[in-house]
Design an enzyme around this catalytic site. Structure first.
Site, PDB file in Angstrom:
ATOM      1  N   LYS A  55      50.282  16.268  30.243  1.00 27.47           N
ATOM      2  CA  LYS A  55      51.093  15.867  31.394  1.00 27.47           C
ATOM      3  C   LYS A  55      50.903  16.858  32.543  1.00 27.47           C
ATOM      4  O   LYS A  55      50.756  16.463  33.696  1.00 27.47           O
ATOM      5  CB  LYS A  55      52.579  15.779  30.986  1.00 27.47           C
ATOM      6  CG  LYS A  55      52.890  14.581  30.107  1.00 27.47           C
ATOM      7  CD  LYS A  55      54.285  14.639  29.509  1.00 27.47           C
ATOM      8  CE  LYS A  55      54.458  13.532  28.467  1.00 27.47           C
ATOM      9  NZ  LYS A  55      55.722  13.611  27.723  1.00 27.47           N
ATOM     10  N   GLN A  99      60.688  17.273  26.359  1.00 26.17           N
ATOM     11  CA  GLN A  99      59.788  16.659  25.390  1.00 26.17           C
ATOM     12  C   GLN A  99      60.524  16.440  24.066  1.00 26.17           C
ATOM     13  O   GLN A  99      61.115  17.374  23.515  1.00 26.17           O
ATOM     14  CB  GLN A  99      58.550  17.563  25.198  1.00 26.17           C
ATOM     15  CG  GLN A  99      57.472  16.984  24.321  1.00 26.17           C
ATOM     16  CD  GLN A  99      56.802  15.739  24.914  1.00 26.17           C
ATOM     17  OE1 GLN A  99      56.564  15.663  26.119  1.00 26.17           O
ATOM     18  NE2 GLN A  99      56.500  14.763  24.073  1.00 26.17           N
ATOM     19  N   ASP A 122      61.833  10.480  32.860  1.00 24.00           N
ATOM     20  CA  ASP A 122      61.573   9.734  31.623  1.00 24.00           C
ATOM     21  C   ASP A 122      62.450   8.489  31.547  1.00 24.00           C
ATOM     22  O   ASP A 122      62.277   7.659  30.650  1.00 24.00           O
ATOM     23  CB  ASP A 122      61.836  10.613  30.384  1.00 24.00           C
ATOM     24  CG  ASP A 122      60.557  11.277  29.876  1.00 24.00           C
ATOM     25  OD1 ASP A 122      59.460  10.795  30.231  1.00 24.00           O
ATOM     26  OD2 ASP A 122      60.652  12.271  29.145  1.00 24.00           O
TER      27      ASP A 122
END
Ligand code: NDP
Length: 287
Positions: A55, A99, A122
């Protein structure tokens, strides 16, 4: 009598992602300020480390300032939330991701809720999921949105299509089903307690599978000409990566299919960057 084989289209996620990357890079170059992405990694899960590095590299290629905050696996939940609150206040940070998975002593819901919804790239904050649910989404979870983008590259009109989504996680299954419902599909959500999955899948024009079970969806589960989106990522004993669908069996039977790797995965990463750009506009407008 032999049935005629179908020409199966491969939905190339890498190629689609590369095209979006080019456009995003140009768009970001016109910004007055560099967008900032904060990536929080707690502990040393090797797969997570690979994902966050990927990412960061993608973000930097397109002009985003990405920082990985690698925190101790024994950090307390309170300390992690306090750290997120600092990032919420930091005007150079436009997007924050944590994460997953987190270590077992940390409550995932509490952590996701601590992220300011405008920086939740997200799309997993209850406010963003709620907006998706009422049909007014802003930041949409990346993998479901990636699935929809790939699907739209082969199905111009989703209205009235029967879609079976296999899996019901907060991260993938549930938001994917909701997105497809918002696109006027007739959606069936299947999960591990679903009875007669094969029969249900055979009714589908579209199948999105996100279970993590290699080869769960066989050719016998699929109506001829269906479009298949494979979200699963499974590392086999020989280290090869595969998906939920018996890929080889689908060639000549499905209308289109995403490969694993090279399908939903690369699209998910670039979709995160699209979300960051959306968050940039939201945050800069609010300053
Ligand atoms: P979860 O483990 O959270 O959810 C799996 C879902 O699959 C659950 O809802 C479960 O049902 C359902 N399921 C499990 N077994 C079966 C079965 N035999 N039949 C029907 N349904 C079943 O996983 P995630 O949603 O987080 O991820 C799913 C997969 O997608 C994984 O392989 C993951 O690695 C991959 N993934 C890929 C991404 C990408 O970018 N390509 C991004 C995120 C995930 P129940 O609720 O009843 O337990």
């Amino acid at each position: 009598m032999k049935t005629k084989k179908m020409k199966t289209r491969l939905i190339d996620g890498k190629k689609a992602a590369a095209e979006i990357e080019k456009t995003l890079k140009q768009e970001i170059a016109s910004f007055s300020k560099k967008p900032g992405l904060a990536v929080i990694l707690v502990g040393d899960n090797p797969a997570s480390l690979i994902y966050v590095t990927h990412k960061k590299k993608t973000a930097e290629r397109i002009g985003i300032d990405a920082q990985i905050y690698h925190l101790s696996p024994v950090i307390t939940q309170d300390a992690l939330i306090a750290f997120i609150e600092e990032l919420n206040q930091n005007a150079s940070v436009h997007g924050i991701i944590v994460q997953l998975p987190l270590p077992a002593h940390i409550n995932e819901n509490a952590v996701l809720e601590a992220i300011c919804p405008e920086k939740d790239v997200d799309g997993l904050h209850p406010q963003n999921l709620g907006r998706l649910f009422i049909g007014q989404p802003t930041l949409i979870p990346c993998t479901p949105l990636a699935c929809l983008t790939l699907l739209k590259s082969v199905c111009k009109n989703l209205t009235g299509k029967t879609a079976v989504v296999v899996g019901r996680s907060r991260l993938v299954g549930k938001p994917t089903a909701q997105l497809l419902l918002n696109e006027q599909c007739t959606v069936i959500q299947a999960h591990s307690k679903t009875k007669n999955l094969k029969k249900i899948c055979r009714t589908a024009d579209i199948i999105v599978s996100a279970t993590g079970h290699a080869g769960l969806i066989r050719k016998s589960y699929v109506k001829k000409g269906a479009v298949l989106i494979d979200v699963g990522i499974i590392r086999l004993a020989d280290k090869k990566i595969t998906g939920d669908m018996a890929f080889d069996e689908m060639i000549g039977h499905a209308k289109a299919i995403t490969p694993v790797p090279g399908g939903v995965g690369p699209m998910t990463v670039i979709t995160l960057m699209q979300n960051l750009v959306t968050a940039y506009y939201q945050n800069e407008k609010n300053i």
